[in-house]
Design an enzyme around this catalytic site. Structure first.
Site, short mmCIF file in Angstrom:
data_model
loop_
_atom_site.label_atom_id
_atom_site.label_comp_id
_atom_site.label_asym_id
_atom_site.label_seq_id
_atom_site.Cartn_x
_atom_site.Cartn_y
_atom_site.Cartn_z
N CYS A 87 0.90 -1.16 0.00
CA CYS A 87 0.00 0.00 0.00
C CYS A 87 0.93 1.20 0.00
CB CYS A 87 -0.87 0.00 1.25
SG CYS A 87 -1.72 -1.56 1.53
N ALA A 88 1.40 1.58 -1.18
CA ALA A 88 2.63 2.37 -1.24
C ALA A 88 2.45 3.87 -1.39
CB ALA A 88 3.48 1.85 -2.39
N ALA A 89 1.31 4.32 -1.92
CA ALA A 89 1.19 5.75 -2.23
C ALA A 89 1.01 6.58 -0.96
CB ALA A 89 0.00 5.96 -3.16
N PRO A 90 1.53 7.79 -0.89
CA PRO A 90 2.18 8.54 -1.97
C PRO A 90 3.64 8.17 -2.22
CG PRO A 90 2.04 9.90 0.00
CD PRO A 90 1.32 8.63 0.31
N GLY A 91 4.24 7.30 -1.43
CA GLY A 91 5.50 6.72 -1.85
C GLY A 91 6.75 7.13 -1.08
N CYS A 95 -0.39 4.12 11.11
CA CYS A 95 -0.18 5.36 11.85
C CYS A 95 -1.39 5.55 12.78
CB CYS A 95 0.04 6.56 10.94
SG CYS A 95 -1.17 6.73 9.64
C1 LIG Z 1 -1.15 4.62 4.91
S1 LIG Z 1 -1.29 4.93 3.24
C2 LIG Z 1 0.27 4.39 2.67
C3 LIG Z 1 1.38 5.39 2.84
C4 LIG Z 1 2.63 4.98 2.09
N1 LIG Z 1 3.09 3.67 2.52
C5 LIG Z 1 3.76 5.99 2.26
O1 LIG Z 1 4.64 5.80 3.08
O2 LIG Z 1 3.77 6.97 1.53
C6 LIG Z 1 -2.35 3.67 2.73
C7 LIG Z 1 -2.50 3.52 1.21
O3 LIG Z 1 -3.24 2.32 1.00
C8 LIG Z 1 -4.01 2.48 -0.17
N2 LIG Z 1 -5.04 1.42 -0.10
C9 LIG Z 1 -6.26 1.46 0.47
N3 LIG Z 1 -6.84 0.25 0.34
C10 LIG Z 1 -5.97 -0.56 -0.30
C11 LIG Z 1 -5.98 -1.90 -0.72
N4 LIG Z 1 -7.02 -2.68 -0.50
N5 LIG Z 1 -4.90 -2.37 -1.38
C12 LIG Z 1 -3.84 -1.59 -1.62
N6 LIG Z 1 -3.77 -0.30 -1.25
C13 LIG Z 1 -4.81 0.19 -0.59
C14 LIG Z 1 -4.49 3.89 -0.12
O4 LIG Z 1 -4.81 4.34 -1.42
C15 LIG Z 1 -3.27 4.60 0.50
O5 LIG Z 1 -2.50 5.15 -0.52
#
Ligand SMILES: C[S@@+](CC[C@H](N)C(=O)[O-])C[C@H]1O[C@@H](n2cnc3c(N)ncnc32)[C@H](O)[C@@H]1O
Length: 671
Positions: free
Chosen positions: A172-176, A307
């Site tokens: 679950c990488a965005a915004p990255g 978080c």
């Molecule tokens: C906590 S944020 C991740 C922050 C990221 N790891 C960073 O350090 O920049 C959670 C992310 O999970 C994504 N997300 C939500 N449901 C998901 C799913 N079922 N599978 C993959 N990604 C998912 C969201 O779009 C969001 O970008």
């Protein structure tokens, strides 16, 4: 059930009430939520009332500005010197900011925290020093030398222990921000002139956010990045051509969560938070973590992080996962890693609550509520055997950060069959996944996933630039494009280079040898760009982004110049007034006017027109790496004013390179 202690909660709020002493720029009354304070007092996330009060008080203070320098950048030393030597001392008198702090637990003094005076805006501040800080952050960010990131968010990648050959997945990488950290680690571990063998697959369920991530991570110029767009819990199980499972060595599951550890950064959460916030995502979090274990190789590491403070999103997920895995995974004791990181152990006991109140057991919870309350949220006696204290909890009052939760798992053996079974996927999704490659990767042409089939293209590039291939650079199989290069007359506009690990993932199949249906948003580094000019015998030029990957393998079109000559060329790109052009040149001038030293003239006469790489002369062998990191891709051409050189790097990259070149000249490492 533990009794809620109203007086304790009241004291927590009173002790933590920082409103009287806070400046008035924020709406201080909005920075409180009685239900939040009561919920976490009842959950006992903090061991004492005083600790709880300190946590609540810290949540009400704004978060300092934090950033991290890129450890794999060859010139990270010069960026750090600029920061410590110029930018931070300028803030020195304490009027604009409290003394900047280096995060002691982060390796090599690369993570920083600056507490700007409240209400101070980086962009519009009257202070010259703050505007200087803003300009530094902006340039260094654009060129990939620095990432603005919360301190706590830097912890999970450090616990992953990434090695150069690893196949890494960021689910679950965005915004990255963590993806770029993982890429830096892969590159740093590989060494300066080597392309990592491994890959970081950065996935996100939101296409919009995956695109944002692509934009952020482009600055890493890494051939080892693949960005995908899948529901993490349904990410395809990949196989190689022999039908063997292709599993990941390291997986980060930084899952979607209620985010209540980010109250300092997002004060809106004070108003939005309610006791059901932690309930809504538990099941998805557990499904993502379960699938992560399926994708993980035996011996591999999974880091699960949120978080959020809520044990339902944290320890409850960890314990349910350990139970499902039945001994196939263990919690890693990381208490000795990052010894200076202030932390608290994971909770051994918790309660289940939502807006309807506290629930004693799943069975006692009404059917209406059972829609959101899951059995896996509840603590069980069998959990006593799990060392949940190995989970890491970070609180805002420990080190002036946000709140965070991290757990490290190691996969010790194969998962039980019922856990290994791929999650049920409906027919529509299966169809979509099977069609995905055609739809996504060919018709829409969103990512360079097509091999460069035309051998002439690769042969020509190799000959023109004298490319020496080895295990770190294999243009014949590593170049990809968005267009079919095997169609007559097609010379693809851009050629991307992919690491071996990235290629393995991209060409992976399903168990039955079908296309795995990876939905690829982006991959690799743009290494060559089409530039067809009549007197140049190669249709491609090297890009500045691709230099880090290809330069160690080039034997032609490289021009060694004096550092002062390169400085003049870069200064001219920045329109510096000192770099004025001479007016007496004619078209018969055979050497670009910036090249004045005898040896440099000889060197430039030895290359053909077109793309050339200028590299400043290192003062000694030990400074060769620094000199190579200052290499600039230029175009050598002829115009009305004779031969000329123009910089192919963007103006922002040129600015950073010029600063770094001057730093190296001052330290006498290039000359
Ligand atoms: C906590 S944020 C991740 C922050 C990221 N790891 C960073 O350090 O920049 C959670 C992310 O999970 C994504 N997300 C939500 N449901 C998901 C799913 N079922 N599978 C993959 N990604 C998912 C969201 O779009 C969001 O970008």
């Amino acid at each position: 059930m533990r009794a809620a202690d109203a007086s304790t909660r009241k004291r927590a709020r009173d002790d933590g009430d920082a409103r009287a002493s806070s400046p008035s720029t924020r709406d201080e009354d909005a920075l409180w939520n009685e239900k939040f304070a009561a919920y976490y007092a009842e959950q006992r996330v903090c061991a004492t009332t005083a600790d709880h009060a300190a946590m609540m008080a810290a949540f009400r203070r704004p978060l300092p500005l934090t950033f991290r320098l890129n450890a794999s950048a060859a010139l990270v030393g010069s960026t750090l010197r600029r920061l410590e030597g110029e930018v931070l001392p300028a803030l020195g008198d304490g009027r604009d900011a409290a003394a900047p702090k280096c995060a002691e637990w982060y390796p090599n003094r690369l993570a920083w925290q600056i507490d700007l005076s409240q209400g101070m805006s980086l962009k519009t501040s009257d202070s010259v020093a703050v505007r200087g800080l803003h300009a530094f952050l902006k340039t260094a960010t654009e060129t990939g030398a620095l990432t603005r990131q919360e301190l706590v968010s830097m912890i999970p990648p450090l616990f992953l222990d990434v090695e150069p050959g690893h196949l890494v997945m960021d689910m679950c990488a965005a915004p990255g921000s963590k993806t770029s950290q993982l890429l830096e680690m892969l590159h740093e571990a590989s060494g300066p002139s080597e392309t990592p063998r491994g890959v970081v697959v950065a996935n996100d369920a939101s296409l919009q956010r995956a695109n944002l991530l692509t934009h952020q991570c482009k600055r890493s110029n890494s051939p080892a990045l693949i960005v995908t767009n899948h529901q993490a819990q349904l990410f395809p199980i990949l196989h190689d051509a022999k039908g063997k499972k292709l599993r990941f060595d390291r997986i980060l599951a930084d899952v979607p969560c209620s985010g209540d550890g980010t109250l300092r950064k997002s004060p809106d959460l004070w108003r939005k938070w309610n006791a059901s916030s932690g309930v809504d995502l538990h099941t998805l979090q557990l499904e993502i973590a379960t699938h992560a274990l399926r994708l993980l190789d035996v011996g591999g590491r999974l880091v699960y992080s949120t978080c959020s403070l809520n044990p339902l999103e944290n320890e409850a997920v960890v314990a349910a996962l350990l139970k499902r895995a039945g001994g196939a995974v263990e919690l890693v004791d990381v208490s000795k890693s990052l010894p200076k990181l202030k932390r608290r152990p994971g909770m051994k006991l918790w309660k289940v609550g939502d807006v309807f109140g506290w629930h004693n057991s799943f069975e006692e919870t009404g059917t209406k509520r059972q829609k959101t309350i899951a059995k896996t949220m509840f603590w069980e006696a069998s959990y006593e055997q799990f060392p949940l204290e190995r989970c890491v909890r970070i609180f805002p009052h420990l080190d002036d950060t946000g709140g965070f939760f991290i757990t490290v798992f190691e996969k010790k053996g194969e998962l039980p069959a019922e856990m290994e079974a791929t999650p049920a996927v409906d027919a529509n999704t299966t169809y979509r996944m099977e069609r995905a490659n055609a739809e996504w990767n060919e018709k829409k042409r969103v990512a360079p996933v097509m091999r460069v089939h035309d051998a002439e293209i690769v042969k020509n590039i190799k000959k023109h630039f004298g490319v020496k291939e080895d295990k770190h650079l294999d243009l014949s199989s590593g170049l990809m494009t968005r267009q079919h290069s095997d169609l007559a007359g097609v010379t693809p506009k851009r050629l991307y280079y992919l690491s071996q690990g990235a290629r393995d993932v991209l060409t992976a199949l399903t168990k039955n040898g079908k296309n795995a249906g990876l939905q690829v948003v982006a991959c690799g580094v743009r290494a060559f760009e089409r530039q067809i000019v009549s007197n140049v015998d190669c249709a491609y030029r090297i890009t500045q982004e691709g230099l880090g990957t290809v330069l160690p393998h080039l034997s032609k079109q490289i021009v060694r110049v004096r550092a002062s000559e390169l400085e003049t060329i870069l200064a001219r790109q920045q329109d510096e007034s000192t770099a004025s052009r001479s007016t007496s040149r004619t078209s018969s001038d055979n050497v670009p006017e910036e090249i004045t030293h005898e040896k440099s003239i000889k060197n430039i006469n030895n290359v053909s027109d077109g793309c050339v790489i200028l590299v400043p002369k290192a003062k000694s062998q030990e400074h060769e790496r620094e000199a190579s990191a200052l290499a600039v891709a230029c175009w050598l051409g002829r115009g009305a004013r004779g031969k000329s050189l123009s910089v192919l790097a963007s103006k922002t990259s040129g600015e950073q390179l010029l600063y770094q070149l001057r730093d190296c000249i001052a330290r006498k490492t290039v000359g």
